[in-house]
Design an enzyme around this catalytic site. Structure first.
Site, PDB file in Angstrom:
ATOM      1  N   GLU A   1       0.872  -1.184   0.000  1.00  0.00           N
ATOM      2  CA  GLU A   1       0.000   0.000   0.000  1.00  0.00           C
ATOM      3  C   GLU A   1       0.904   1.227   0.000  1.00  0.00           C
ATOM      4  O   GLU A   1       1.485   1.568   1.042  1.00  0.00           O
ATOM      5  CB  GLU A   1      -0.918  -0.022   1.223  1.00  0.00           C
ATOM      6  CG  GLU A   1      -1.929  -1.156   1.219  1.00  0.00           C
ATOM      7  CD  GLU A   1      -2.918  -1.064   0.068  1.00  0.00           C
ATOM      8  OE1 GLU A   1      -3.118   0.051  -0.461  1.00  0.00           O
ATOM      9  OE2 GLU A   1      -3.490  -2.103  -0.312  1.00  0.00           O
TER      10      GLU A   1
ATOM     11  N   CYS B   1      -2.056   9.301   2.501  1.00  0.00           N
ATOM     12  CA  CYS B   1      -1.638   8.820   1.177  1.00  0.00           C
ATOM     13  C   CYS B   1      -2.674   9.090   0.100  1.00  0.00           C
ATOM     14  O   CYS B   1      -2.337   9.137  -1.085  1.00  0.00           O
ATOM     15  CB  CYS B   1      -1.291   7.335   1.228  1.00  0.00           C
ATOM     16  SG  CYS B   1      -2.690   6.270   1.682  1.00  0.00           S
TER      17      CYS B   1
END
Length: 474
Positions: free
Chosen positions: A218, A252
């Site tokens: 991720e 993010c």
């Protein structure tokens, strides 16, 4: 059980060996055993709720409301879903058998991988440990967790929670710096789950390749947010500002930069300034609702990104507490013909902070040409009522996921898989997708013995014509 880099690498080797022994006992293959520990985890988490909020505030002044919303609540809801659905998700699933196997039955069995290593980041240090850990446990694995050393207070609370719920060998916490992470990656695991930067993701992937270990990565990227002339600008500004100032932009999937129609740019800039004033007041530094940059290194990096740029809002900084005000930069009109390497640094690297560069565009093709300068982003956001533009963004751009007329909210639906593509990530999780991520899907065919068709056996010479005719039924 906790270890740190002060211990020898042999300690890490011993933890890995203990994990294998525990998994080989077969206890975690019992779904009831998994659910028992997940329920115990829920009870312990509720007892530690205030301590979790306090730890995140001490680590980087994260507001309690943001901790509850973006960390604790997300974990609790997902945990309840795992407890409720674990049994049904773990059951073998019938699939339609193949005609060439007649007579037969076909099933998919969900099997735990085994020993899982989870390396978590600092930006959501509670949620991004617990979410993958809970799913790994629900799927029947054992796990070693490496929290971030940059959030020591949260890491300490995580250790207490995990130690209270799980016995050594079932789940172990390993504390330490990048050296510890490197030592862990040198060991053999059955699955690796990493959340962090693309740079470190490459290191993790390389380490996994040595043992052919499956991975979920991720990562991140430069997430564009497009605003055209049909968007309602006040609401658009409100949603963009929220997505950018949560966690002081250290998210993010936060919008990294804005691409705004040249007809709307001035009005949107004004609306963004108004919304920032409304959300954080005239002195964001004094607001209890605004976090700090995680450490001095990241603070200096971010401060350097706004030097020599046209700051139209914010820009204030205080190194003594790693404070950087929400900052808007006017970057002029985008030019798709300028190579990426010649752009200002703030337009080259992922910002990961409360800085929002704003560029204007002239045509929809300019948008596509500009975004395709970069690696595939983790998220793309579009504020528009223009159906043609929506279709262009959804069908012609490759990215992990996104939202039309909002930001960040794709993460909040556990029924949607969350993950990147290309350099923004590998694999996806959330909800049932998390359970499947940590499960090997083992395919089994049950072939009947009451009938055995002779068509597949040698000699073949008289069967080829029949097979060619039969192909249309496949």
């Amino acid at each position: 059980m906790t270890t740190s880099f002060q211990n020898s690498p042999n300690d890490l080797q011993a933890i890995s060996a203990r994990q294998k022994l525990f998994f080989n006992k077969g206890l975690t293959r019992d779904v009831h055993y998994r659910i028992l520990h997940l329920k115990r985890l829920k009870d312990v988490l509720l007892r530690y709720e205030e301590e979790i909020c306090d730890a995140l505030h001490r680590d980087f002044r994260k507001p309690a409301y943001e901790t509850e919303l973006s960390e604790f609540l997300i974990v609790l809801l997902e945990l309840k879903s795992l407890i409720k659905n674990c049994k049904s998700w773990a059951k073998p699933r019938y699939v339609l058998p193949s005609l060439v196997n007649f007579p037969s039955l076909s099933k998919i069995y969900k099997e735990p991988f085994g020993n899982v290593l989870i390396i978590a980041p600092w930006n959501y240090p509670f949620q991004l440990v617990m979410a993958p850990l809970m799913s790994a446990i629900a799927a029947g694995n054992t796990a070693v967790v490496k929290p971030s050393e940059l959030t020591p207070n949260t890491a300490s609370v995580l250790e207490k929670i995990i130690t209270e719920v799980f016995e050594p060998g079932y789940v172990d916490v390993v504390q330490g710096d990048a050296g510890v992470a490197k030592a862990l990656l040198n060991l053999k695991w059955d699955y690796l789950f990493f959340t962090g930067s693309s740079r470190v993701g490459k290191i993790v992937y390389e380490a996994a390749a040595k043992h052919l270990t499956p991975v979920t990565l991720e990562l991140g990227g430069k997430n564009p947010c497009i605003v055209d002339e049909t968007a309602p600008l006040e609401l658009t500004a409100k949603r963009i500002v929220w997505g950018k100032i949560v966690n002081a932009g250290q998210t993010c999937i936060a919008p990294d930069y804005l691409l705004v129609s040249e007809n709307s740019k001035d009005q949107l800039l004004a609306a963004l300034k108004t919304e920032l004033q409304r959300a954080l007041g005239p002195a964001p530094k004094e607001s209890p609702d605004y976090a700090r940059i995680i450490n001095q290194s990241n603070f200096e990096r971010l401060k350097g990104l706004i030097e020599d740029q046209q700051v139209v809002y914010g820009g204030d900084a205080d190194a003594s507490e790693n404070y950087l005000a929400p900052t808007i930069l006017d970057m002029g009109v985008l030019d798709p013909n300028i190579p990426l390497s010649e752009l200002p640094e703030v337009l080259q690297q992922e910002i990961f902070g409360p800085i929002l560069p704003v560029l204007s565009y002239k045509t929809h093709q300019d948008i596509q040409d500009w975004i395709e300068k970069y690696d595939k982003p983790l998220a793309v956001y579009l504020f528009s009522k223009n159906k043609a533009l929506k279709n262009k963004v959804l069908n012609e751009l490759s990215f992990g996921g996104g939202v039309i007329n909002d930001v960040v909210s794709q993460f909040l639906n556990p029924r949607l898989p969350f993950g990147g593509v290309g350099k923004s990530g590998l694999g996806a999780y959330h909800g049932r997708h998390s359970f499947d991520t940590f499960s090997h899907q083992k395919s089994i065919v049950y072939k009947a013995t009451w009938l055995d068709l002779n068509i597949r056996y040698a000699p073949y010479s008289k069967k080829l014509k029949f097979l060619k005719r039969f192909k249309k039924y496949f």
